[in-house]
Design a protein around this motif. Structure first.
Motif, mmCIF file in Angstrom:
data_model
loop_
_atom_site.group_PDB
_atom_site.id
_atom_site.type_symbol
_atom_site.label_atom_id
_atom_site.label_comp_id
_atom_site.label_asym_id
_atom_site.label_seq_id
_atom_site.Cartn_x
_atom_site.Cartn_y
_atom_site.Cartn_z
ATOM 1 N N SER A 17 0.804 -1.272 -0.020
ATOM 2 C CA SER A 17 0.031 -0.218 -0.019
ATOM 3 C C SER A 17 0.888 1.119 0.126
ATOM 4 O O SER A 17 1.900 1.274 0.683
ATOM 5 C CB SER A 17 -0.833 -0.200 1.218
ATOM 6 N N GLY A 18 0.336 2.349 -0.713
ATOM 7 C CA GLY A 18 1.030 3.622 -0.764
ATOM 8 C C GLY A 18 2.399 3.518 -1.423
ATOM 9 O O GLY A 18 2.625 2.289 -2.191
ATOM 10 N N SER A 19 3.188 4.531 -1.273
ATOM 11 C CA SER A 19 4.418 4.316 -2.196
ATOM 12 C C SER A 19 5.710 4.212 -1.180
ATOM 13 O O SER A 19 6.945 4.125 -1.495
ATOM 14 C CB SER A 19 4.590 5.896 -2.850
ATOM 15 N N LYS A 44 0.300 -10.532 7.235
ATOM 16 C CA LYS A 44 0.664 -9.769 6.107
ATOM 17 C C LYS A 44 -0.232 -10.077 4.951
ATOM 18 O O LYS A 44 -0.207 -11.380 4.736
ATOM 19 C CB LYS A 44 2.032 -9.763 5.622
ATOM 20 N N THR A 45 -0.874 -9.257 4.265
ATOM 21 C CA THR A 45 -1.575 -9.621 3.056
ATOM 22 C C THR A 45 -0.665 -9.965 2.155
ATOM 23 O O THR A 45 0.529 -9.447 1.922
ATOM 24 C CB THR A 45 -2.669 -8.452 2.367
ATOM 25 N N THR A 46 -1.157 -10.938 1.051
ATOM 26 C CA THR A 46 -0.406 -11.279 -0.268
ATOM 27 C C THR A 46 -1.223 -10.967 -1.398
ATOM 28 O O THR A 46 -0.445 -10.717 -2.457
ATOM 29 C CB THR A 46 -0.158 -12.817 -0.099
ATOM 30 N N GLY A 70 -3.188 0.113 5.756
ATOM 31 C CA GLY A 70 -3.042 0.073 4.297
ATOM 32 C C GLY A 70 -3.825 1.273 3.831
ATOM 33 O O GLY A 70 -4.009 2.399 4.618
ATOM 34 N N GLY A 71 -4.579 1.283 2.517
ATOM 35 C CA GLY A 71 -5.213 2.374 2.102
ATOM 36 C C GLY A 71 -6.715 1.759 2.181
ATOM 37 O O GLY A 71 -7.167 0.868 3.022
ATOM 38 N N ASP A 72 -7.721 2.441 1.396
ATOM 39 C CA ASP A 72 -8.923 2.285 1.626
ATOM 40 C C ASP A 72 -9.346 0.893 1.310
ATOM 41 O O ASP A 72 -10.248 0.308 1.742
ATOM 42 C CB ASP A 72 -9.807 3.089 0.713
ATOM 43 N N GLY A 73 -8.538 0.231 0.338
ATOM 44 C CA GLY A 73 -9.037 -1.161 -0.195
ATOM 45 C C GLY A 73 -8.741 -2.120 0.899
ATOM 46 O O GLY A 73 -9.741 -3.036 1.353
ATOM 47 N N THR A 74 -7.420 -1.787 1.804
ATOM 48 C CA THR A 74 -7.436 -2.790 2.980
ATOM 49 C C THR A 74 -8.524 -2.626 4.227
ATOM 50 O O THR A 74 -9.123 -3.500 4.584
ATOM 51 C CB THR A 74 -5.935 -2.461 3.482
ATOM 52 N N VAL A 75 -8.683 -1.371 4.122
ATOM 53 C CA VAL A 75 -10.074 -1.084 5.123
ATOM 54 C C VAL A 75 -11.233 -1.676 4.901
ATOM 55 O O VAL A 75 -11.953 -2.331 5.459
ATOM 56 C CB VAL A 75 -10.350 0.470 5.373
ATOM 57 N N GLY A 95 -1.816 4.095 2.896
ATOM 58 C CA GLY A 95 -2.263 3.804 1.226
ATOM 59 C C GLY A 95 -1.943 4.936 0.635
ATOM 60 O O GLY A 95 -1.466 6.215 1.059
ATOM 61 N N SER A 96 -2.208 4.969 -0.707
ATOM 62 C CA SER A 96 -2.185 6.024 -1.426
ATOM 63 C C SER A 96 -3.502 6.817 -1.544
ATOM 64 O O SER A 96 -3.589 8.052 -1.779
ATOM 65 C CB SER A 96 -1.962 5.866 -3.131
ATOM 66 N N ALA A 97 -4.450 6.051 -1.119
ATOM 67 C CA ALA A 97 -5.751 6.724 -0.675
ATOM 68 C C ALA A 97 -6.310 6.336 0.672
ATOM 69 O O ALA A 97 -6.203 5.040 0.948
ATOM 70 C CB ALA A 97 -7.002 6.291 -2.046
HETATM 71 N N1 LIG Z 1 0.978 -8.598 -0.838
HETATM 72 C C1 LIG Z 1 0.267 -8.215 -1.646
HETATM 73 N N2 LIG Z 1 0.845 -7.780 -3.148
HETATM 74 C C2 LIG Z 1 0.210 -7.300 -4.186
HETATM 75 N N3 LIG Z 1 -1.065 -6.855 -3.985
HETATM 76 C C3 LIG Z 1 -1.727 -6.882 -2.556
HETATM 77 C C4 LIG Z 1 -0.869 -7.411 -1.517
HETATM 78 N N4 LIG Z 1 -1.559 -7.185 -0.333
HETATM 79 C C5 LIG Z 1 -2.927 -6.524 -0.841
HETATM 80 N N5 LIG Z 1 -2.785 -6.246 -2.092
HETATM 81 C C6 LIG Z 1 -3.761 -5.546 -3.190
HETATM 82 O O1 LIG Z 1 -4.047 -4.192 -2.633
HETATM 83 C C7 LIG Z 1 -4.934 -3.705 -3.022
HETATM 84 C C8 LIG Z 1 -5.389 -2.561 -1.744
HETATM 85 O O2 LIG Z 1 -4.603 -1.578 -1.470
HETATM 86 P P1 LIG Z 1 -4.971 -0.417 -0.565
HETATM 87 O O3 LIG Z 1 -6.284 0.296 -1.164
HETATM 88 O O4 LIG Z 1 -4.868 -0.796 0.896
HETATM 89 O O5 LIG Z 1 -3.665 0.534 -0.768
HETATM 90 P P2 LIG Z 1 -3.484 1.594 -1.762
HETATM 91 O O6 LIG Z 1 -2.021 2.008 -1.712
HETATM 92 O O7 LIG Z 1 -4.559 2.700 -1.545
HETATM 93 O O8 LIG Z 1 -3.782 0.940 -3.094
HETATM 94 P P3 LIG Z 1 -4.083 1.590 -4.172
HETATM 95 O O9 LIG Z 1 -3.192 2.542 -4.560
HETATM 96 O O10 LIG Z 1 -4.292 0.312 -5.302
HETATM 97 O O11 LIG Z 1 -5.478 2.200 -4.085
HETATM 98 C C9 LIG Z 1 -6.031 -4.614 -2.909
HETATM 99 O O12 LIG Z 1 -6.287 -4.970 -4.505
HETATM 100 C C10 LIG Z 1 -4.991 -6.015 -2.673
HETATM 101 O O13 LIG Z 1 -5.454 -7.160 -3.326
#
Ligand SMILES: Nc1ncnc2c1ncn2[C@@H]1O[C@H](COP(=O)(O)OP(=O)(O)OP(=O)(O)O)[C@@H](O)[C@H]1O
Length: 312
Positions: A17-19, A44-46, A70-75, A95-97
Protein backbone atom coordinates in the motif's frame (compact mmCIF):
# COMPACT_ATOMS: atom_id res chain seq x y z
CA UNK A 1 -0.31 -4.23 33.73
CA UNK A 2 -0.73 -8.04 33.44
CA UNK A 3 -0.86 -9.40 29.88
CA UNK A 4 -4.35 -10.81 30.50
CA UNK A 5 -5.64 -7.26 31.11
CA UNK A 6 -4.10 -5.83 27.94
CA UNK A 7 -6.23 -5.43 24.82
CA UNK A 8 -5.16 -7.47 21.81
CA UNK A 9 -4.82 -5.73 18.44
CA UNK A 10 -4.45 -7.70 15.22
CA UNK A 11 -2.73 -5.58 12.53
CA UNK A 12 -3.56 -6.51 8.94
CA UNK A 13 -0.59 -5.11 7.02
CA UNK A 14 -0.79 -4.49 3.27
CA UNK A 15 2.93 -4.37 2.36
CA UNK A 16 2.37 -2.80 -1.09
CA UNK A 17 0.00 0.00 0.00
CA UNK A 18 1.11 3.58 -0.74
CA UNK A 19 4.54 4.46 -2.00
CA UNK A 20 6.66 4.13 1.17
CA UNK A 21 8.79 1.08 1.92
CA UNK A 22 7.64 -0.72 5.04
CA UNK A 23 10.92 -2.00 6.47
CA UNK A 24 10.76 -2.60 10.20
CA UNK A 25 7.09 -1.55 10.28
CA UNK A 26 6.03 -4.43 12.53
CA UNK A 27 8.92 -3.71 14.98
CA UNK A 28 7.87 -0.08 15.11
CA UNK A 29 4.19 -0.94 15.70
CA UNK A 30 5.11 -3.47 18.41
CA UNK A 31 7.27 -0.90 20.20
CA UNK A 32 4.53 1.78 20.17
CA UNK A 33 1.89 -0.76 21.24
CA UNK A 34 4.00 -1.80 24.25
CA UNK A 35 4.11 1.85 25.30
CA UNK A 36 0.30 1.92 25.21
CA UNK A 37 -0.16 -1.48 26.97
CA UNK A 38 -1.55 -3.13 23.84
CA UNK A 39 -0.59 -6.60 22.57
CA UNK A 40 0.22 -6.48 18.83
CA UNK A 41 -0.29 -9.46 16.50
CA UNK A 42 0.32 -9.30 12.74
CA UNK A 43 -0.97 -10.67 9.46
CA UNK A 44 0.60 -9.62 6.13
CA UNK A 45 -1.63 -9.62 3.08
CA UNK A 46 -0.48 -11.28 -0.14
CA UNK A 47 -3.23 -10.14 -2.51
CA UNK A 48 -4.46 -13.75 -2.79
CA UNK A 49 -7.21 -15.33 -0.68
CA UNK A 50 -6.56 -12.72 2.00
CA UNK A 51 -10.16 -12.75 3.26
CA UNK A 52 -10.13 -16.45 4.12
CA UNK A 53 -6.68 -16.25 5.72
CA UNK A 54 -7.58 -13.17 7.79
CA UNK A 55 -10.78 -14.88 9.02
CA UNK A 56 -8.60 -17.71 10.32
CA UNK A 57 -6.15 -15.25 11.92
CA UNK A 58 -9.09 -13.52 13.68
CA UNK A 59 -10.30 -16.91 14.98
CA UNK A 60 -6.79 -17.80 16.16
CA UNK A 61 -5.91 -14.52 17.92
CA UNK A 62 -9.42 -13.53 19.13
CA UNK A 63 -8.47 -9.81 19.03
CA UNK A 64 -10.39 -6.92 20.63
CA UNK A 65 -9.47 -4.70 17.68
CA UNK A 66 -8.47 -5.44 14.09
CA UNK A 67 -6.43 -2.65 12.47
CA UNK A 68 -6.20 -2.20 8.71
CA UNK A 69 -2.65 -1.02 7.88
CA UNK A 70 -3.02 0.16 4.29
CA UNK A 71 -5.29 2.26 2.10
CA UNK A 72 -9.06 2.24 1.58
CA UNK A 73 -8.92 -1.15 -0.20
CA UNK A 74 -7.49 -2.81 2.91
CA UNK A 75 -9.98 -0.98 5.16
CA UNK A 76 -12.82 -2.23 2.94
CA UNK A 77 -11.67 -5.85 3.17
CA UNK A 78 -11.21 -5.78 6.95
CA UNK A 79 -14.54 -3.97 7.54
CA UNK A 80 -16.34 -6.68 5.57
CA UNK A 81 -14.88 -9.35 7.84
CA UNK A 82 -15.80 -7.46 11.03
CA UNK A 83 -19.38 -6.64 10.00
CA UNK A 84 -21.70 -7.47 12.92
CA UNK A 85 -18.97 -9.30 14.94
CA UNK A 86 -18.58 -6.81 17.80
CA UNK A 87 -14.80 -6.63 17.12
CA UNK A 88 -13.67 -3.04 16.62
CA UNK A 89 -12.11 -1.77 13.40
CA UNK A 90 -9.15 0.64 13.51
CA UNK A 91 -6.98 2.16 10.77
CA UNK A 92 -3.27 2.93 10.36
CA UNK A 93 -3.25 4.87 7.06
CA UNK A 94 -0.37 3.86 4.76
CA UNK A 95 -2.16 3.82 1.38
CA UNK A 96 -2.13 6.10 -1.62
CA UNK A 97 -5.81 6.76 -0.84
CA UNK A 98 -6.66 7.07 2.86
CA UNK A 99 -10.16 8.53 2.62
CA UNK A 100 -11.65 6.61 5.53
CA UNK A 101 -8.76 7.57 7.82
CA UNK A 102 -9.26 11.21 6.82
CA UNK A 103 -12.97 10.89 7.59
CA UNK A 104 -12.25 9.48 11.04
CA UNK A 105 -9.57 12.12 11.69
CA UNK A 106 -6.77 9.50 11.95
CA UNK A 107 -3.32 10.97 11.19
CA UNK A 108 -0.61 9.19 9.19
CA UNK A 109 1.80 9.60 12.10
CA UNK A 110 2.00 6.08 13.53
CA UNK A 111 2.55 7.09 17.13
CA UNK A 112 -0.58 9.30 17.12
CA UNK A 113 -2.67 6.74 15.22
CA UNK A 114 -1.83 3.97 17.72
CA UNK A 115 -2.53 6.43 20.56
CA UNK A 116 -6.06 6.74 19.14
CA UNK A 117 -6.44 2.93 19.12
CA UNK A 118 -5.31 2.92 22.75
CA UNK A 119 -7.93 5.58 23.63
CA UNK A 120 -10.56 3.24 22.13
CA UNK A 121 -13.31 5.78 21.38
CA UNK A 122 -15.56 4.11 18.82
CA UNK A 123 -18.86 4.40 17.01
CA UNK A 124 -21.06 2.03 15.01
CA UNK A 125 -21.28 3.33 11.44
CA UNK A 126 -23.42 2.49 8.40
CA UNK A 127 -21.95 0.82 5.32
CA UNK A 128 -23.31 0.44 1.78
CA UNK A 129 -24.07 -2.74 -0.13
CA UNK A 130 -23.73 -2.39 -3.91
CA UNK A 131 -25.57 -4.77 -6.24
CA UNK A 132 -25.97 -7.20 -3.33
CA UNK A 133 -22.33 -8.11 -3.83
CA UNK A 134 -19.80 -5.39 -2.90
CA UNK A 135 -19.49 -3.72 0.47
CA UNK A 136 -18.56 -0.02 0.33
CA UNK A 137 -17.06 1.63 3.39
CA UNK A 138 -15.74 5.00 2.32
CA UNK A 139 -16.89 6.14 -1.12
CA UNK A 140 -17.91 4.73 -4.49
CA UNK A 141 -18.48 6.52 -7.74
CA UNK A 142 -19.44 6.19 -11.38
CA UNK A 143 -17.77 8.13 -14.19
CA UNK A 144 -14.84 10.52 -13.95
CA UNK A 145 -13.08 9.52 -10.71
CA UNK A 146 -13.59 5.77 -11.35
CA UNK A 147 -11.97 6.21 -14.77
CA UNK A 148 -9.02 8.04 -13.18
CA UNK A 149 -8.59 5.21 -10.67
CA UNK A 150 -8.76 2.58 -13.42
CA UNK A 151 -5.96 4.31 -15.36
CA UNK A 152 -3.95 4.89 -12.19
CA UNK A 153 -4.21 1.16 -11.45
CA UNK A 154 -3.07 0.25 -14.97
CA UNK A 155 -0.10 2.62 -15.06
CA UNK A 156 1.23 1.35 -11.73
CA UNK A 157 2.66 4.73 -10.73
CA UNK A 158 1.66 4.61 -7.09
CA UNK A 159 1.17 7.40 -4.57
CA UNK A 160 -0.35 10.86 -4.86
CA UNK A 161 1.81 11.76 -7.90
CA UNK A 162 0.33 8.91 -9.98
CA UNK A 163 -3.24 9.87 -9.00
CA UNK A 164 -2.71 13.60 -9.72
CA UNK A 165 -1.30 12.82 -13.19
CA UNK A 166 -4.46 10.92 -14.11
CA UNK A 167 -6.70 13.50 -12.42
CA UNK A 168 -5.45 16.41 -14.53
CA UNK A 169 -5.65 14.35 -17.73
CA UNK A 170 -9.32 13.63 -17.03
CA UNK A 171 -10.23 17.12 -15.81
CA UNK A 172 -9.43 18.58 -19.22
CA UNK A 173 -12.13 16.58 -20.98
CA UNK A 174 -14.66 14.89 -18.67
CA UNK A 175 -17.18 12.81 -20.67
CA UNK A 176 -20.92 13.15 -20.03
CA UNK A 177 -23.49 10.41 -19.49
CA UNK A 178 -27.22 10.08 -18.79
CA UNK A 179 -28.25 8.98 -15.35
CA UNK A 180 -31.63 7.94 -13.89
CA UNK A 181 -31.95 7.77 -10.12
CA UNK A 182 -34.90 5.96 -8.56
CA UNK A 183 -35.43 6.07 -4.81
CA UNK A 184 -38.37 5.64 -2.44
CA UNK A 185 -41.60 5.66 -4.43
CA UNK A 186 -40.73 8.91 -6.17
CA UNK A 187 -40.72 9.46 -9.91
CA UNK A 188 -37.29 8.61 -11.34
CA UNK A 189 -35.02 11.65 -11.56
CA UNK A 190 -33.06 12.16 -14.76
CA UNK A 191 -29.74 13.98 -14.99
CA UNK A 192 -26.83 14.53 -17.31
CA UNK A 193 -23.69 13.87 -15.28
CA UNK A 194 -19.91 13.62 -15.41
CA UNK A 195 -19.77 11.76 -12.11
CA UNK A 196 -22.14 10.19 -9.56
CA UNK A 197 -20.81 9.59 -6.04
CA UNK A 198 -22.46 7.22 -3.53
CA UNK A 199 -21.36 7.63 0.06
CA UNK A 200 -22.15 7.80 3.74
CA UNK A 201 -19.04 9.80 4.51
CA UNK A 202 -18.04 13.39 3.69
CA UNK A 203 -14.59 13.60 2.12
CA UNK A 204 -12.57 12.41 -0.82
CA UNK A 205 -9.14 11.14 0.33
CA UNK A 206 -7.71 14.51 -0.73
CA UNK A 207 -9.80 16.29 1.90
CA UNK A 208 -12.29 17.76 -0.62
CA UNK A 209 -15.75 17.71 0.96
CA UNK A 210 -18.15 16.07 -1.48
CA UNK A 211 -21.04 15.45 0.92
CA UNK A 212 -21.51 18.22 3.50
CA UNK A 213 -25.04 17.04 4.41
CA UNK A 214 -24.30 13.36 5.20
CA UNK A 215 -24.17 11.63 8.57
CA UNK A 216 -22.27 8.41 8.95
CA UNK A 217 -24.80 6.63 11.19
CA UNK A 218 -28.24 8.01 10.30
CA UNK A 219 -29.52 4.99 8.32
CA UNK A 220 -29.23 6.93 5.06
CA UNK A 221 -26.59 7.52 2.40
CA UNK A 222 -26.15 10.24 -0.20
CA UNK A 223 -26.02 10.22 -3.98
CA UNK A 224 -24.09 13.25 -5.24
CA UNK A 225 -24.65 13.99 -8.93
CA UNK A 226 -22.00 16.24 -10.51
CA UNK A 227 -23.51 17.66 -13.70
CA UNK A 228 -21.48 18.80 -16.72
CA UNK A 229 -19.81 22.13 -16.02
CA UNK A 230 -18.11 24.78 -18.18
CA UNK A 231 -14.30 24.82 -17.84
CA UNK A 232 -14.26 28.15 -15.96
CA UNK A 233 -16.49 26.58 -13.30
CA UNK A 234 -13.61 24.34 -12.16
CA UNK A 235 -12.16 27.07 -9.92
CA UNK A 236 -15.49 27.76 -8.25
CA UNK A 237 -15.97 24.04 -7.74
CA UNK A 238 -12.53 23.63 -6.15
CA UNK A 239 -13.29 26.49 -3.79
CA UNK A 240 -16.65 24.97 -2.85
CA UNK A 241 -15.11 21.51 -2.35
CA UNK A 242 -12.53 22.87 0.07
CA UNK A 243 -14.87 25.21 1.94
CA UNK A 244 -17.66 22.64 2.49
CA UNK A 245 -20.21 24.44 0.24
CA UNK A 246 -20.49 22.07 -2.70
CA UNK A 247 -24.22 21.44 -2.04
CA UNK A 248 -24.99 25.09 -2.85
CA UNK A 249 -23.78 24.89 -6.46
CA UNK A 250 -26.31 24.52 -9.26
CA UNK A 251 -24.16 21.89 -10.96
CA UNK A 252 -24.51 19.59 -7.96
CA UNK A 253 -27.53 17.58 -6.78
CA UNK A 254 -27.52 15.63 -3.51
CA UNK A 255 -30.15 12.98 -2.71
CA UNK A 256 -30.42 11.28 0.72
CA UNK A 257 -32.04 7.83 0.86
CA UNK A 258 -31.62 4.33 2.30
CA UNK A 259 -32.10 2.45 -0.98
CA UNK A 260 -31.73 3.50 -4.63
CA UNK A 261 -31.37 2.21 -8.17
CA UNK A 262 -29.22 4.09 -10.67
CA UNK A 263 -29.10 3.47 -14.42
CA UNK A 264 -26.40 5.10 -16.56
CA UNK A 265 -26.14 5.34 -20.35
CA UNK A 266 -23.63 4.55 -21.77
CA UNK A 267 -22.26 2.15 -19.09
CA UNK A 268 -19.70 3.82 -16.81
CA UNK A 269 -16.68 2.74 -14.80
CA UNK A 270 -17.46 2.03 -11.15
CA UNK A 271 -14.94 2.20 -8.33
CA UNK A 272 -15.56 1.07 -4.76
CA UNK A 273 -13.17 2.33 -2.05
CA UNK A 274 -10.40 2.86 -4.61
CA UNK A 275 -10.78 -0.50 -6.37
CA UNK A 276 -11.99 -0.39 -10.02
CA UNK A 277 -14.76 -2.93 -10.63
CA UNK A 278 -15.35 -2.47 -14.38
CA UNK A 279 -18.07 -0.81 -16.45
CA UNK A 280 -21.65 -1.02 -15.29
CA UNK A 281 -25.10 0.13 -16.47
CA UNK A 282 -27.36 -0.65 -13.49
CA UNK A 283 -26.50 -0.26 -9.86
CA UNK A 284 -28.53 -0.97 -6.73
CA UNK A 285 -27.41 0.57 -3.44
CA UNK A 286 -28.62 -0.31 0.04
CA UNK A 287 -27.67 1.18 3.40
CA UNK A 288 -26.58 -1.32 6.09
CA UNK A 289 -27.24 0.46 9.37
CA UNK A 290 -24.62 0.42 12.15
CA UNK A 291 -22.72 -2.43 10.52
CA UNK A 292 -19.28 -1.92 12.01
CA UNK A 293 -17.83 -0.48 15.23
CA UNK A 294 -14.98 1.81 14.22
CA UNK A 295 -12.35 3.61 16.34
CA UNK A 296 -12.05 7.32 15.54
CA UNK A 297 -10.17 10.37 16.75
CA UNK A 298 -12.45 12.45 18.97
CA UNK A 299 -9.80 15.06 19.80
CA UNK A 300 -7.62 16.85 17.23
CA UNK A 301 -9.27 18.39 14.22
CA UNK A 302 -8.29 18.75 10.60
CA UNK A 303 -7.16 22.20 9.63
CA UNK A 304 -10.35 23.30 7.89
CA UNK A 305 -13.14 20.99 8.98
CA UNK A 306 -14.35 19.38 12.14
CA UNK A 307 -15.13 15.75 11.28
CA UNK A 308 -15.18 14.62 14.91
CA UNK A 309 -18.15 16.96 15.44
CA UNK A 310 -19.83 15.45 12.42
CA UNK A 311 -19.22 12.00 13.92
CA UNK A 312 -20.84 12.79 17.28
N1 LIG B 1 1.13 -8.48 -0.89
C1 LIG B 1 0.37 -7.95 -1.85
N2 LIG B 1 0.82 -7.97 -3.14
C2 LIG B 1 0.07 -7.41 -4.13
N3 LIG B 1 -1.15 -6.83 -3.95
C3 LIG B 1 -1.65 -6.79 -2.68
C4 LIG B 1 -0.91 -7.35 -1.58
N4 LIG B 1 -1.66 -7.17 -0.46
C5 LIG B 1 -2.79 -6.53 -0.84
N5 LIG B 1 -2.79 -6.29 -2.16
C6 LIG B 1 -3.81 -5.56 -2.95
O1 LIG B 1 -3.77 -4.18 -2.53
C7 LIG B 1 -5.04 -3.58 -2.85
C8 LIG B 1 -5.48 -2.67 -1.72
O2 LIG B 1 -4.57 -1.64 -1.56
P1 LIG B 1 -4.94 -0.40 -0.62
O3 LIG B 1 -6.15 0.29 -1.15
O4 LIG B 1 -5.02 -0.84 0.79
O5 LIG B 1 -3.67 0.52 -0.71
P2 LIG B 1 -3.41 1.69 -1.75
O6 LIG B 1 -1.97 2.06 -1.70
O7 LIG B 1 -4.37 2.82 -1.52
O8 LIG B 1 -3.72 0.93 -3.04
P3 LIG B 1 -4.18 1.54 -4.41
O9 LIG B 1 -3.14 2.55 -4.72
O10 LIG B 1 -4.20 0.33 -5.33
O11 LIG B 1 -5.56 2.13 -4.13
C9 LIG B 1 -6.00 -4.72 -3.07
O12 LIG B 1 -6.28 -4.77 -4.47
C10 LIG B 1 -5.23 -5.97 -2.66
O13 LIG B 1 -5.60 -7.11 -3.39
Amino acid sequence: MADSEKRKVLFIVNPISGSNQKYRLTDEITRICEKHHLIAEFFKTTGENDKQKISKAIEKHAPDVVTAVGGDGTVNMVAGLLKNTGIKLAILPTGSANGMAYELNIPTNMDSAIGIIARNVSKRIDLLMINNQHLAVHLSDLGMNARIIKRFDREKIRGIYGYSRQFFKELKSPSKFKCIVQYKDRHPRKYKAVMVVMLNTHYFGTGAMVNPVGKIDDGKFEIVVIKPYPWYYIFRMFLAFFSGRIHRLRHIRIISCSYAKITVTPPQDLQIDGEPTGEIRNIEIENIPKAVDVIYNDRQEHLLFKPSRILK
